[in-house]
Design a protein around this motif. Sequence first.
Motif, PDB file in Angstrom:
ATOM      1  N   ARG A  69       0.825  -1.213   0.000  1.00  0.00           N
ATOM      2  CA  ARG A  69       0.000   0.000   0.000  1.00  0.00           C
ATOM      3  C   ARG A  69       0.859   1.262   0.000  1.00  0.00           C
ATOM      4  O   ARG A  69       0.509   2.260  -0.632  1.00  0.00           O
ATOM      5  CB  ARG A  69      -0.942  -0.007   1.200  1.00  0.00           C
ATOM      6  CG  ARG A  69      -2.082  -1.006   1.098  1.00  0.00           C
ATOM      7  CD  ARG A  69      -3.005  -0.873   2.302  1.00  0.00           C
ATOM      8  NE  ARG A  69      -4.164  -1.748   2.228  1.00  0.00           N
ATOM      9  CZ  ARG A  69      -4.208  -2.975   2.719  1.00  0.00           C
ATOM     10  NH1 ARG A  69      -3.150  -3.491   3.333  1.00  0.00           N
ATOM     11  NH2 ARG A  69      -5.298  -3.706   2.612  1.00  0.00           N
ATOM     12  N   LYS A  85      -7.588 -10.555  -0.117  1.00  0.00           N
ATOM     13  CA  LYS A  85      -8.157  -9.308   0.402  1.00  0.00           C
ATOM     14  C   LYS A  85      -7.720  -8.102  -0.430  1.00  0.00           C
ATOM     15  O   LYS A  85      -8.516  -7.224  -0.746  1.00  0.00           O
ATOM     16  CB  LYS A  85      -7.734  -9.106   1.860  1.00  0.00           C
ATOM     17  CG  LYS A  85      -8.284  -7.846   2.514  1.00  0.00           C
ATOM     18  CD  LYS A  85      -7.908  -7.813   3.979  1.00  0.00           C
ATOM     19  CE  LYS A  85      -8.572  -6.646   4.709  1.00  0.00           C
ATOM     20  NZ  LYS A  85      -8.133  -5.345   4.180  1.00  0.00           N
ATOM     21  N   GLU A 119      -9.237  -4.629  -3.305  1.00  0.00           N
ATOM     22  CA  GLU A 119      -8.912  -3.268  -2.881  1.00  0.00           C
ATOM     23  C   GLU A 119      -8.047  -2.561  -3.918  1.00  0.00           C
ATOM     24  O   GLU A 119      -8.271  -1.388  -4.239  1.00  0.00           O
ATOM     25  CB  GLU A 119      -8.189  -3.298  -1.534  1.00  0.00           C
ATOM     26  CG  GLU A 119      -9.038  -3.787  -0.378  1.00  0.00           C
ATOM     27  CD  GLU A 119      -8.262  -3.850   0.916  1.00  0.00           C
ATOM     28  OE1 GLU A 119      -7.049  -3.539   0.895  1.00  0.00           O
ATOM     29  OE2 GLU A 119      -8.852  -4.205   1.951  1.00  0.00           O
ATOM     30  N   GLU A 173     -10.105  -1.609  -6.945  1.00  0.00           N
ATOM     31  CA  GLU A 173     -10.933  -0.433  -6.686  1.00  0.00           C
ATOM     32  C   GLU A 173     -10.110   0.847  -6.747  1.00  0.00           C
ATOM     33  O   GLU A 173     -10.559   1.861  -7.292  1.00  0.00           O
ATOM     34  CB  GLU A 173     -11.611  -0.571  -5.328  1.00  0.00           C
ATOM     35  CG  GLU A 173     -12.694  -1.660  -5.299  1.00  0.00           C
ATOM     36  CD  GLU A 173     -13.199  -1.941  -3.906  1.00  0.00           C
ATOM     37  OE1 GLU A 173     -12.714  -1.293  -2.945  1.00  0.00           O
ATOM     38  OE2 GLU A 173     -14.075  -2.822  -3.754  1.00  0.00           O
ATOM     39  N   GLU A 174      -8.894   0.818  -6.189  1.00  0.00           N
ATOM     40  CA  GLU A 174      -8.052   2.015  -6.204  1.00  0.00           C
ATOM     41  C   GLU A 174      -7.612   2.370  -7.617  1.00  0.00           C
ATOM     42  O   GLU A 174      -7.576   3.551  -7.986  1.00  0.00           O
ATOM     43  CB  GLU A 174      -6.824   1.809  -5.309  1.00  0.00           C
ATOM     44  CG  GLU A 174      -7.131   1.768  -3.826  1.00  0.00           C
ATOM     45  CD  GLU A 174      -7.740   3.056  -3.305  1.00  0.00           C
ATOM     46  OE1 GLU A 174      -7.453   4.131  -3.886  1.00  0.00           O
ATOM     47  OE2 GLU A 174      -8.501   2.993  -2.326  1.00  0.00           O
TER      48      GLU A 174
END
Length: 247
Positions: free
Chosen positions: A142, A172, A176, A179-180
């Motif tokens: 991230r 997981k 995510e 989406e980002e």
Amino acid sequence: MLKVRMKKKLRDFDLDVSLSVCPGEVLVLLGENGSGKSTILNLLAGLLIPDEGIISLYDRTLYGGDEHAALPPEERNIGYVFQNYALFPHMSAFENVAFGLRRRKTNSADIQVLVKEILDELGIGHLINERATNLSGGQRQRIALARALVIQPDLLLLDEPLTALDRQAKEKIRQELREELVKSNKPSIIVTHSLRDAEIMGDQVIILAEGKIIWTGRPDELYTRSVISQVPCNTDEYVCFSAIAID
């Protein structure tokens, strides 16, 4: 929009590809090791230079034209997430994300705001002062993505961004990350060996072999059209490309 047509003579084969990626679209590059996937990213980023062709991004020519001029990497406004994330271990999460902004001579007040905003958006604002060596694989991923996004790039390149994560973390983070990337509304290209990565994160998929595109289509067509044979590999979802059947 990214539009690419380029050739590059490599040691083992000649790379010859054409592709396009729209804003908010995620292109996944699949193929065996040495098929040219990472080379394509490096050519787009300006770390390597094609022998011929054209690379244009939002009508801005990064490579090509009559004199085959090539913009240097720092002028391309491309965010690049490397396979090992390439974080500075002695720096905090804040300093790692701020690195590109400092290179662009962004003023300190704006850096404070921009870094905090992107870390909060990615759900890791609480890690702002943590050193990179203290972060988990998912947290480092991230931070690397935050560093790529904070410069507001025109194109995002991700080279095997989930390789360092365990299976549970991958499940997981795939959604995510998807989406980002879509939310960024920029063209994105992901290199991976994983069918699952392509299925969850991609809008279009290209399969490469020895520098050539041998198949392109939607992720759901990978299975329904019997394009590739899946074989077990350490109980993960990787693929063998030696038995490709295109109907």
